[in-house]
Design a protein around this motif. Structure first.
Motif, mmCIF file in Angstrom:
data_model
loop_
_atom_site.group_PDB
_atom_site.id
_atom_site.type_symbol
_atom_site.label_atom_id
_atom_site.label_comp_id
_atom_site.label_asym_id
_atom_site.label_seq_id
_atom_site.Cartn_x
_atom_site.Cartn_y
_atom_site.Cartn_z
ATOM 1 N N GLU A 187 0.837 -1.209 0.000
ATOM 2 C CA GLU A 187 0.000 0.000 0.000
ATOM 3 C C GLU A 187 0.868 1.253 0.000
ATOM 4 O O GLU A 187 1.610 1.499 0.952
ATOM 5 N N TRP A 188 0.764 2.034 -1.055
ATOM 6 C CA TRP A 188 1.514 3.278 -1.206
ATOM 7 C C TRP A 188 0.570 4.474 -1.160
ATOM 8 O O TRP A 188 -0.637 4.322 -1.381
ATOM 9 N N ASN A 189 1.136 5.646 -0.905
ATOM 10 C CA ASN A 189 0.320 6.852 -0.906
ATOM 11 C C ASN A 189 0.213 7.480 -2.293
ATOM 12 O O ASN A 189 -0.657 8.315 -2.543
ATOM 13 N N HIS A 190 1.104 7.071 -3.186
ATOM 14 C CA HIS A 190 1.025 7.514 -4.575
ATOM 15 C C HIS A 190 1.931 6.610 -5.408
ATOM 16 O O HIS A 190 2.978 6.166 -4.936
ATOM 17 N N ILE A 191 1.523 6.355 -6.659
ATOM 18 C CA ILE A 191 2.342 5.591 -7.595
ATOM 19 C C ILE A 191 2.545 6.426 -8.846
ATOM 20 O O ILE A 191 1.569 6.934 -9.432
ATOM 21 N N PHE A 192 3.788 6.560 -9.253
ATOM 22 C CA PHE A 192 4.160 7.325 -10.447
ATOM 23 C C PHE A 192 4.807 6.368 -11.429
ATOM 24 O O PHE A 192 5.799 5.707 -11.110
ATOM 25 N N TYR A 193 4.246 6.290 -12.628
ATOM 26 C CA TYR A 193 4.738 5.324 -13.612
ATOM 27 C C TYR A 193 5.006 5.979 -14.959
ATOM 28 O O TYR A 193 4.191 6.759 -15.461
ATOM 29 N N THR A 194 6.153 5.668 -15.550
ATOM 30 C CA THR A 194 6.473 6.082 -16.911
ATOM 31 C C THR A 194 6.704 4.828 -17.737
ATOM 32 O O THR A 194 7.537 3.984 -17.380
ATOM 33 N N GLY A 195 5.977 4.704 -18.841
ATOM 34 C CA GLY A 195 6.151 3.513 -19.668
ATOM 35 C C GLY A 195 4.986 3.305 -20.612
ATOM 36 O O GLY A 195 4.334 4.259 -21.045
ATOM 37 N N GLY A 196 4.710 2.036 -20.919
ATOM 38 C CA GLY A 196 3.692 1.688 -21.899
ATOM 39 C C GLY A 196 2.323 1.454 -21.292
ATOM 40 O O GLY A 196 2.168 1.254 -20.084
ATOM 41 N N ALA A 197 1.313 1.460 -22.169
ATOM 42 C CA ALA A 197 -0.072 1.368 -21.723
ATOM 43 C C ALA A 197 -0.410 0.011 -21.115
ATOM 44 O O ALA A 197 -1.212 -0.070 -20.180
ATOM 45 N N LEU A 218 2.618 8.119 -20.221
ATOM 46 C CA LEU A 218 2.621 7.091 -21.248
ATOM 47 C C LEU A 218 3.140 7.656 -22.570
ATOM 48 O O LEU A 218 4.030 8.485 -22.590
ATOM 49 N N GLY A 219 2.611 7.212 -23.667
ATOM 50 C CA GLY A 219 3.107 7.665 -24.961
ATOM 51 C C GLY A 219 1.966 7.780 -25.945
ATOM 52 O O GLY A 219 0.990 8.459 -25.700
ATOM 53 N N GLY A 220 2.074 7.072 -27.051
ATOM 54 C CA GLY A 220 1.028 7.123 -28.057
ATOM 55 C C GLY A 220 1.552 7.614 -29.392
ATOM 56 O O GLY A 220 2.759 7.775 -29.589
ATOM 57 N N LYS A 221 0.619 7.869 -30.285
ATOM 58 C CA LYS A 221 0.992 8.254 -31.643
ATOM 59 C C LYS A 221 0.910 9.771 -31.793
ATOM 60 O O LYS A 221 -0.148 10.325 -32.116
ATOM 61 N N SER A 222 2.027 10.419 -31.536
ATOM 62 C CA SER A 222 2.089 11.883 -31.614
ATOM 63 C C SER A 222 2.335 12.307 -33.062
ATOM 64 O O SER A 222 3.367 11.974 -33.650
ATOM 65 N N PRO A 223 1.407 13.056 -33.649
ATOM 66 C CA PRO A 223 1.542 13.405 -35.062
ATOM 67 C C PRO A 223 2.333 14.692 -35.275
ATOM 68 O O PRO A 223 2.373 15.576 -34.418
ATOM 69 N N ALA A 224 2.956 14.776 -36.438
ATOM 70 C CA ALA A 224 3.509 16.039 -36.924
ATOM 71 C C ALA A 224 2.588 16.520 -38.030
ATOM 72 O O ALA A 224 2.542 15.920 -39.109
ATOM 73 N N GLY A 416 2.852 16.074 -19.542
ATOM 74 C CA GLY A 416 2.034 14.905 -19.256
ATOM 75 C C GLY A 416 1.022 14.692 -20.353
ATOM 76 O O GLY A 416 0.849 15.527 -21.247
ATOM 77 N N GLY A 417 0.341 13.563 -20.289
ATOM 78 C CA GLY A 417 -0.599 13.203 -21.329
ATOM 79 C C GLY A 417 -2.040 13.429 -20.927
ATOM 80 O O GLY A 417 -2.350 13.966 -19.862
ATOM 81 N N ILE A 418 -2.929 12.984 -21.814
ATOM 82 C CA ILE A 418 -4.359 13.070 -21.572
ATOM 83 C C ILE A 418 -4.997 11.820 -22.169
ATOM 84 O O ILE A 418 -4.574 11.339 -23.229
ATOM 85 N N GLY A 419 -5.974 11.270 -21.476
ATOM 86 C CA GLY A 419 -6.625 10.070 -21.986
ATOM 87 C C GLY A 419 -5.663 8.897 -22.072
ATOM 88 O O GLY A 419 -4.981 8.567 -21.099
ATOM 89 N N GLY A 422 -1.897 9.304 -20.967
ATOM 90 C CA GLY A 422 -1.480 9.455 -19.574
ATOM 91 C C GLY A 422 -2.406 10.308 -18.744
ATOM 92 O O GLY A 422 -3.412 10.837 -19.221
ATOM 93 N N MET A 423 -2.045 10.459 -17.474
ATOM 94 C CA MET A 423 -2.793 11.328 -16.557
ATOM 95 C C MET A 423 -1.819 11.925 -15.547
ATOM 96 O O MET A 423 -0.925 11.254 -15.045
ATOM 97 N N GLY A 424 -1.986 13.223 -15.301
ATOM 98 C CA GLY A 424 -1.102 13.919 -14.383
ATOM 99 C C GLY A 424 0.068 14.564 -15.117
ATOM 100 O O GLY A 424 0.507 14.069 -16.158
#
Length: 475
Positions: A187-197, A218-224, A416-419, A422-424
């Motif tokens: 049990e943690w008070n917060h979890i921070f994760y960087t990586g894949g979905a 997270l990541g995703g398909k970022s367009p140019a 940070g991301g959205i949907g 990511g979140m936060g």
């Protein structure tokens, strides 16, 4: 269940929470982190080279990003933590909200407690240390779990954190997925994760059992998105660099390009010229070109090139599994059903989808679940109205106009991301906020008690009228 050693570490971190809250203690630990980066830069660059074959000159940029972010937090720590006063300071405030006249209202950032940070392998310095900066500055104890896919860097970080930071409050655990799974049972008070979905789903599921809040980067398909008004040559150079920096293994890389049909061939030519300039004709033996992290990712990328229905117009031939080398490649894609448009590339393959109109491009992104809400929206344009129109129509975690990746290096901007991306958010003051609770504090001035006493029963018409006058604002 988590093994006994992890349970003991967890217990120690929980017990050390009061120690980590002290402001002067936090400042000392941040100073130690600055010393770590200063004294151990060469060792960190060497470890990253062992893991990714990334040139030390490129990793130095990663270290610089970490240093700048830490410097911002150090210089502004007291300012970022200063309680924020609210409410009635002026006469007009008394008129607007008389029920709170003479009361003290403020918001304080309070530490969350013991936090768990999962780092990533592709930029194993900043993606481990930047969240750590914020967690420490916010007054938490921390267990850091670096990615096992960058083992040399993970082991070095374990040794350095033990050497430079307080061992009661900050710990590093190395190991594979089984270690991560055991940590998630605690049990943690917060979890921070960087990586894949896929891993993010497991983390959210585990966190839900304890109602633990999470931050997911997270990541995703970022367009140019390339507009006809852009400087096409400069645009192509930027995208070419972003797509091959760290061999394309970066969450904020350009995943795919959307190019006006009329500019397609010229754009392709400029990208090719840029890659030839950057890496020469013999890319495999260029010291500035990194490698794919492991055979699993190598095989995945090779599979994408083999299975694409698009036209490979550059590259796609020279690959070496033993050397984990894949040359830069360009694929012109005509369908959203192509395998290259179904998942994040995370490698040196650039799909290009030519479009006839901005409306067509909007329709593709907004109506395709895997494309919507990217981590970054890259826009290349000289027309500010087009910039605003694109940002209005396409939601994203962040936006970068006429450049690539640079927004991540700013300590002043939230990242940070959205949907699905990511979140936060974090970086700079946002790193402190994400590891803090915004605690509301109201201190009633008891001289106002006779006035607020109208809220007590028995109810009368006069009390109801006065209560509405005091509490209800005009709309």
């Amino acid at each position: 269940m988590a093994n006994d050693s992890l349970l003991e570490l967890h217990k120690q971190l929980k017990a050390a929470i009061p120690k980590a809250r002290d402001i002067s203690f936090r400042q000392k630990q941040l100073q130690q982190l600055a010393l770590l980066l200063k004294e151990q830069e060469e060792a960190l660059c060497g470890a990253v080279y062992e893991d990714l074959k990334r040139p030390p000159s490129q990793t130095a940029l990663e270290v610089t990003t970490a240093i700048n972010d830490l410097s911002d937090i150090q210089k502004n720590l007291k300012k970022y933590l200063e309680p924020e006063s609210k409410g009635t300071r002026w006469l007009l405030d008394y008129v607007r909200e008389p029920a709170f006249a003479f009361d003290s209202q403020q918001v304080r950032l309070e530490p969350l407690g013991a936090v768990l940070i999962f780092g990533a392998w592709n930029f194993p310095i900043v993606l481990n240390l930047q969240p750590l900066f914020g967690a420490i500055a916010a007054g938490n104890t921390v267990l850091l779990k670096p990615s096992e896919q960058a083992p040399h860097t993970a082991q070095l970080l374990e040794a350095l954190v033990t050497q430079y930071l307080d061992v009661d409050c900050y710990k590093v655990v190395v190991g594979g997925p089984e270690v991560g799974a055991s940590l998630l049972e605690l049990e943690w008070n917060h979890i921070f994760y960087t990586g894949g979905a896929s891993t993010a789903h497991k983390i959210m599921e585990a966190a839900a059992k304890h109602l633990t809040p999470v931050t997911l980067e997270l990541g995703g398909k970022s367009p140019a998105v390339i507009d006809k008004s852009c400087d096409l040559r400069k645009t192509a150079r930027m995208i070419a660099w972003a797509k091959t920096f760290n061999c394309g293994q970066i969450c904020v890389s350009v995943d795919y390009a959307l190019c006006p049909q009329s500019l397609l061939m010229e754009f392709i030519e400029y990208v090719q010229c840029a890659w030839n300039e950057f890496y020469g004709e013999d890319v495999q033996h260029c010291s500035d070109y990194s490698r794919i992290v492991n055979t699993t990712h190598f095989d995945r990328l090779v599979g994408l090139l083999k299975n694409t229905q698009g036209q490979i117009v550059y590259g796609g031939k020279h690959m070496n599994r033993d050397d984990l080398f894949i040359e830069p490649s360009i694929v012109v894609v005509s369908s959203l059903d192509d395998c290259l448009m179904k998942e994040e590339i995370f490698g040196p393959i650039l799909p290009i989808m030519p479009y006839e109109s901005l409306e067509q491009m909007y329709h593709w992104i907004v109506n395709t679940p895997v494309l919507e809400q990217p981590l970054v929206l890259y826009i290349f344009s000289k027309d500010s109205l087009v910039d605003e129109q694109i940002m209005e129509r396409i939601t994203s975690g962040g936006v970068c106009i006429n450049d690539v990746i640079s927004h991540v290096m700013s300590s002043w901007l939230p990242f940070g991301g959205i949907g699905k991306s990511g979140m936060g958010v974090y970086h700079g003051k946002y790193s402190i906020q994400v590891f803090s609770h915004a605690r509301a504090i109201l201190k009633r001035n008891l001289k106002m008690e006779p006035l607020v006493g109208i809220r007590y029963p028995p109810t009368t018409t006069r009390k109801n009228w006065l209560l509405a006058m005091l509490t209800r604002q005009k709309i």
